[in-house]
Write a protein that holds these residues in place. Structure first.
Motif, PDB file in Angstrom:
ATOM      1  N   VAL A 200       0.740  -1.302   0.093  1.00  0.00           N
ATOM      2  CA  VAL A 200       0.072   0.060  -0.071  1.00  0.00           C
ATOM      3  C   VAL A 200       1.086   1.299  -0.108  1.00  0.00           C
ATOM      4  CG1 VAL A 200      -1.716  -1.207   1.216  1.00  0.00           C
ATOM      5  CG2 VAL A 200      -0.241  -0.208   2.585  1.00  0.00           C
ATOM      6  N   VAL A 201       0.338   2.334  -0.424  1.00  0.00           N
ATOM      7  CA  VAL A 201       0.860   3.695  -0.342  1.00  0.00           C
ATOM      8  C   VAL A 201       0.800   4.256   0.860  1.00  0.00           C
ATOM      9  CG1 VAL A 201       1.273   5.846  -1.407  1.00  0.00           C
ATOM     10  CG2 VAL A 201       0.397   3.985  -2.931  1.00  0.00           C
ATOM     11  N   VAL A 202       1.932   4.585   1.526  1.00  0.00           N
ATOM     12  CA  VAL A 202       1.974   5.309   2.876  1.00  0.00           C
ATOM     13  C   VAL A 202       1.839   6.684   2.665  1.00  0.00           C
ATOM     14  CG1 VAL A 202       3.309   5.763   5.179  1.00  0.00           C
ATOM     15  CG2 VAL A 202       3.423   3.391   4.145  1.00  0.00           C
ATOM     16  N   ARG A 203       2.619   7.308   1.610  1.00  0.00           N
ATOM     17  CA  ARG A 203       2.813   8.515   1.336  1.00  0.00           C
ATOM     18  C   ARG A 203       2.788   8.663  -0.306  1.00  0.00           C
ATOM     19  NH1 ARG A 203       7.903  11.926   3.107  1.00  0.00           N
ATOM     20  NH2 ARG A 203       8.533  11.098   1.030  1.00  0.00           N
ATOM     21  N   PRO A 204       1.827   9.134  -0.840  1.00  0.00           N
ATOM     22  CA  PRO A 204       1.797   9.459  -2.353  1.00  0.00           C
ATOM     23  C   PRO A 204       2.980  10.406  -2.639  1.00  0.00           C
ATOM     24  CG  PRO A 204      -0.031  10.848  -1.301  1.00  0.00           C
ATOM     25  CD  PRO A 204       0.727   9.930  -0.347  1.00  0.00           C
ATOM     26  N   ALA A 205       3.292  10.252  -3.975  1.00  0.00           N
ATOM     27  CA  ALA A 205       4.237  11.381  -4.709  1.00  0.00           C
ATOM     28  C   ALA A 205       3.611  12.431  -4.487  1.00  0.00           C
ATOM     29  CB  ALA A 205       4.705  10.925  -6.140  1.00  0.00           C
ATOM     30  N   MET A 206       4.692  13.463  -4.321  1.00  0.00           N
ATOM     31  CA  MET A 206       4.201  14.796  -4.286  1.00  0.00           C
ATOM     32  C   MET A 206       5.227  15.790  -4.991  1.00  0.00           C
ATOM     33  SD  MET A 206       4.593  15.680  -0.135  1.00  0.00           S
ATOM     34  CE  MET A 206       3.515  14.369   0.036  1.00  0.00           C
ATOM     35  N   SER A 207       4.737  16.869  -5.404  1.00  0.00           N
ATOM     36  CA  SER A 207       5.842  17.987  -5.776  1.00  0.00           C
ATOM     37  C   SER A 207       5.417  19.336  -4.984  1.00  0.00           C
ATOM     38  CB  SER A 207       5.433  18.174  -7.240  1.00  0.00           C
ATOM     39  OG  SER A 207       5.952  16.965  -7.725  1.00  0.00           O
ATOM     40  N   HIS A 208       6.490  20.092  -4.611  1.00  0.00           N
ATOM     41  CA  HIS A 208       6.106  21.424  -4.482  1.00  0.00           C
ATOM     42  C   HIS A 208       7.051  22.665  -5.060  1.00  0.00           C
ATOM     43  CE1 HIS A 208       9.640  20.247  -1.755  1.00  0.00           C
ATOM     44  NE2 HIS A 208       9.995  21.195  -1.854  1.00  0.00           N
ATOM     45  N   VAL A 209       6.606  23.664  -5.188  1.00  0.00           N
ATOM     46  CA  VAL A 209       7.285  24.577  -5.796  1.00  0.00           C
ATOM     47  C   VAL A 209       7.802  25.783  -4.986  1.00  0.00           C
ATOM     48  CG1 VAL A 209       6.851  26.826  -7.521  1.00  0.00           C
ATOM     49  CG2 VAL A 209       5.264  24.658  -7.432  1.00  0.00           C
ATOM     50  N   VAL A 210       9.261  25.802  -5.051  1.00  0.00           N
ATOM     51  CA  VAL A 210      10.187  26.755  -4.420  1.00  0.00           C
ATOM     52  C   VAL A 210      10.135  27.886  -5.258  1.00  0.00           C
ATOM     53  CG1 VAL A 210      12.312  27.256  -3.445  1.00  0.00           C
ATOM     54  CG2 VAL A 210      11.584  24.900  -3.644  1.00  0.00           C
ATOM     55  N   VAL A 211       9.830  29.160  -4.430  1.00  0.00           N
ATOM     56  CA  VAL A 211       9.557  30.409  -5.157  1.00  0.00           C
ATOM     57  C   VAL A 211      10.818  31.336  -4.469  1.00  0.00           C
ATOM     58  CG1 VAL A 211       8.194  32.424  -5.653  1.00  0.00           C
ATOM     59  CG2 VAL A 211       7.151  30.128  -5.450  1.00  0.00           C
ATOM     60  N   THR A 212      11.691  31.765  -5.639  1.00  0.00           N
ATOM     61  CA  THR A 212      12.439  32.949  -5.312  1.00  0.00           C
ATOM     62  C   THR A 212      11.646  34.220  -5.762  1.00  0.00           C
ATOM     63  OG1 THR A 212      14.180  31.443  -5.749  1.00  0.00           O
ATOM     64  CG2 THR A 212      14.688  33.964  -5.753  1.00  0.00           C
ATOM     65  N   PRO A 213      11.591  34.967  -4.724  1.00  0.00           N
ATOM     66  CA  PRO A 213      10.805  36.348  -5.052  1.00  0.00           C
ATOM     67  C   PRO A 213      11.489  37.282  -5.980  1.00  0.00           C
ATOM     68  CG  PRO A 213      11.730  36.620  -2.864  1.00  0.00           C
ATOM     69  CD  PRO A 213      12.066  35.114  -3.120  1.00  0.00           C
ATOM     70  N   ALA A 214      10.750  38.281  -6.726  1.00  0.00           N
ATOM     71  CA  ALA A 214      11.352  39.021  -7.695  1.00  0.00           C
ATOM     72  C   ALA A 214      12.136  40.256  -7.215  1.00  0.00           C
ATOM     73  CB  ALA A 214      10.424  39.678  -8.734  1.00  0.00           C
ATOM     74  N   VAL A 215      13.078  40.811  -7.536  1.00  0.00           N
ATOM     75  CA  VAL A 215      13.777  41.949  -7.139  1.00  0.00           C
ATOM     76  C   VAL A 215      13.333  43.211  -7.803  1.00  0.00           C
ATOM     77  CG1 VAL A 215      16.076  43.218  -6.834  1.00  0.00           C
ATOM     78  CG2 VAL A 215      15.993  40.537  -6.604  1.00  0.00           C
ATOM     79  N   VAL A 216      12.914  44.142  -6.913  1.00  0.00           N
ATOM     80  CA  VAL A 216      12.129  45.426  -7.720  1.00  0.00           C
ATOM     81  C   VAL A 216      12.818  46.580  -7.195  1.00  0.00           C
ATOM     82  CG1 VAL A 216      10.114  44.482  -7.850  1.00  0.00           C
ATOM     83  CG2 VAL A 216      10.379  45.552  -5.769  1.00  0.00           C
ATOM     84  N   ALA A 217      12.774  47.599  -7.958  1.00  0.00           N
ATOM     85  CA  ALA A 217      13.561  49.189  -7.523  1.00  0.00           C
ATOM     86  C   ALA A 217      12.555  49.997  -7.916  1.00  0.00           C
ATOM     87  CB  ALA A 217      14.956  49.130  -8.312  1.00  0.00           C
ATOM     88  N   THR A 218      12.818  51.270  -7.328  1.00  0.00           N
ATOM     89  CA  THR A 218      11.934  52.454  -7.570  1.00  0.00           C
ATOM     90  C   THR A 218      12.337  53.373  -8.545  1.00  0.00           C
ATOM     91  OG1 THR A 218      11.169  52.374  -5.160  1.00  0.00           O
ATOM     92  CG2 THR A 218      11.014  54.415  -6.617  1.00  0.00           C
ATOM     93  N   LYS A 219      11.868  53.609  -9.513  1.00  0.00           N
ATOM     94  CA  LYS A 219      12.119  54.560 -10.929  1.00  0.00           C
ATOM     95  C   LYS A 219      11.174  55.875 -10.834  1.00  0.00           C
ATOM     96  CE  LYS A 219      12.869  54.458 -15.804  1.00  0.00           C
ATOM     97  NZ  LYS A 219      12.632  53.718 -17.111  1.00  0.00           N
ATOM     98  N   ARG A 220      12.001  57.005 -11.023  1.00  0.00           N
ATOM     99  CA  ARG A 220      11.381  58.286 -10.806  1.00  0.00           C
ATOM    100  C   ARG A 220      11.537  58.882 -12.357  1.00  0.00           C
ATOM    101  NH1 ARG A 220      13.838  61.890  -5.770  1.00  0.00           N
ATOM    102  NH2 ARG A 220      13.061  60.313  -4.042  1.00  0.00           N
ATOM    103  N   GLU A 221      10.320  59.334 -12.759  1.00  0.00           N
ATOM    104  CA  GLU A 221      10.082  59.799 -14.008  1.00  0.00           C
ATOM    105  C   GLU A 221       9.330  61.173 -14.077  1.00  0.00           C
ATOM    106  OE1 GLU A 221       7.663  56.972 -16.337  1.00  0.00           O
ATOM    107  OE2 GLU A 221       9.632  55.612 -16.627  1.00  0.00           O
ATOM    108  N   HIS A 222       9.830  62.235 -14.751  1.00  0.00           N
ATOM    109  CA  HIS A 222       9.175  63.447 -14.875  1.00  0.00           C
ATOM    110  C   HIS A 222       7.995  63.345 -16.129  1.00  0.00           C
ATOM    111  CE1 HIS A 222       9.133  67.571 -14.233  1.00  0.00           C
ATOM    112  NE2 HIS A 222       9.207  67.781 -15.454  1.00  0.00           N
ATOM    113  N   VAL A 223       6.865  63.404 -15.585  1.00  0.00           N
ATOM    114  CA  VAL A 223       5.680  63.088 -16.486  1.00  0.00           C
ATOM    115  C   VAL A 223       4.865  64.487 -16.641  1.00  0.00           C
ATOM    116  CG1 VAL A 223       5.615  60.766 -16.243  1.00  0.00           C
ATOM    117  CG2 VAL A 223       4.188  62.455 -14.753  1.00  0.00           C
ATOM    118  N   LEU A 224       4.285  64.383 -17.820  1.00  0.00           N
ATOM    119  CA  LEU A 224       3.109  65.564 -17.861  1.00  0.00           C
ATOM    120  C   LEU A 224       1.863  65.387 -17.358  1.00  0.00           C
ATOM    121  CD1 LEU A 224       2.657  68.077 -19.435  1.00  0.00           C
ATOM    122  CD2 LEU A 224       1.876  66.864 -21.669  1.00  0.00           C
ATOM    123  N   VAL A 225       1.373  66.254 -16.399  1.00  0.00           N
ATOM    124  CA  VAL A 225       0.230  66.014 -16.022  1.00  0.00           C
ATOM    125  C   VAL A 225      -1.128  66.433 -16.814  1.00  0.00           C
ATOM    126  CG1 VAL A 225      -0.939  66.473 -13.634  1.00  0.00           C
ATOM    127  CG2 VAL A 225       1.502  65.986 -13.713  1.00  0.00           C
TER     128      VAL A 225
END
Length: 237
Positions: A200-225
């Protein structure tokens, strides 16, 4: 950008629609065209320097041997029956119970007419030459209100609901009753079992996902209001 009054907003809407000679100006409110500059501002937004990453990790199933007791041959029952003795009886029953019924008459209406304002009194702007024949001005002219008759329904007499009782309806039904129940003599042959070992199966096969978070930065822009545009400024006599 300079904010205009309510009359100034009406100027922007009606300046292309009206035009009249200089003699009709009431010399109370007049405006001339001016140019406002463009408006800019600095905004910040988040940008992705390195996107998030996903990695799938697989774990195999885990098995074990388990002993189980299984039925090889089920139990058997041999029954000798003595039939029951019955008879038919008649019992009174309610075919339809008493209930309350209602009779409804609809309401009576009549039509009345109300005078309502279809279009309220307003003012409009007329384009005139500027003082001494230079430039142009807008002058405010009053426009009277427009009314009309509107029909509506008024209830003269409300609807009515009358209550009355409908009596019950009775009848009889034939019913078979047991005078003497059936008698049974049971002969039981027990079941036969044996023990089996199963994987019998004691524990079924399984898969899990390891996530590496994204790297973000702040960008400033001069826009026409807001773009610069022509607007109206009040002129004092």
């Amino acid at each position: 950008m300079m904010k205009l009054t309510t009359c100034s907003a009406a100027v922007a809407f009606s300046v292309a629609l009206f035009s009249a000679p200089a003699s009709a100006c009431d010399h109370r409110e007049c405006y001339e065209k001016v140019r406002t500059p463009d408006v800019y501002r600095t905004v910040e937004r988040q940008v992705v320097v390195r996107p998030a990453r996903h990695a799938v990790v697989h774990a195999p199933a885990v098995y074990a041997d388990r002993a189980e007791r299984v039925e090889v041959r089920p139990a058997r029952v041999h029954t000798v029956m003595l039939p029951a003795v019955h008879r038919t009886v008649h019992e009174p029953v309610v075919i339809r119970p008493a209930h309350v019924a209602y009779t409804t008459t609809g309401p009576v209406y009549r039509t009345v007419y109300d005078r309502v304002v279809f279009r309220p009194a307003t003012t409009r702007w007329e384009r005139r030459p500027g003082r001494f024949g230079r430039g142009e001005r807008l002058c405010k002219v009053s426009v009277p209100a427009v009314t009309r008759l509107v029909a509506r329904q008024v209830m003269v007499e409300p609807g009515r609901r009358s209550r009355h009782v409908v009596p019950a309806v009775y009848g009889s039904v034939a019913k078979t009753v047991v005078v003497r129940p059936a008698l049974a003599h049971r002969i039981v042959t027990p079941a036969v079992h044996r023990t089996l070992v199963r994987r019998v199966v004691v524990r079924p096969a399984m898969s899990h996902v390891v996530v590496t978070p994204a790297v973000v930065a702040t960008k400033r822009e001069h826009v026409l209001v807001r773009h610069g545009h022509a607007s109206w400024r009040r002129v004092h006599h």
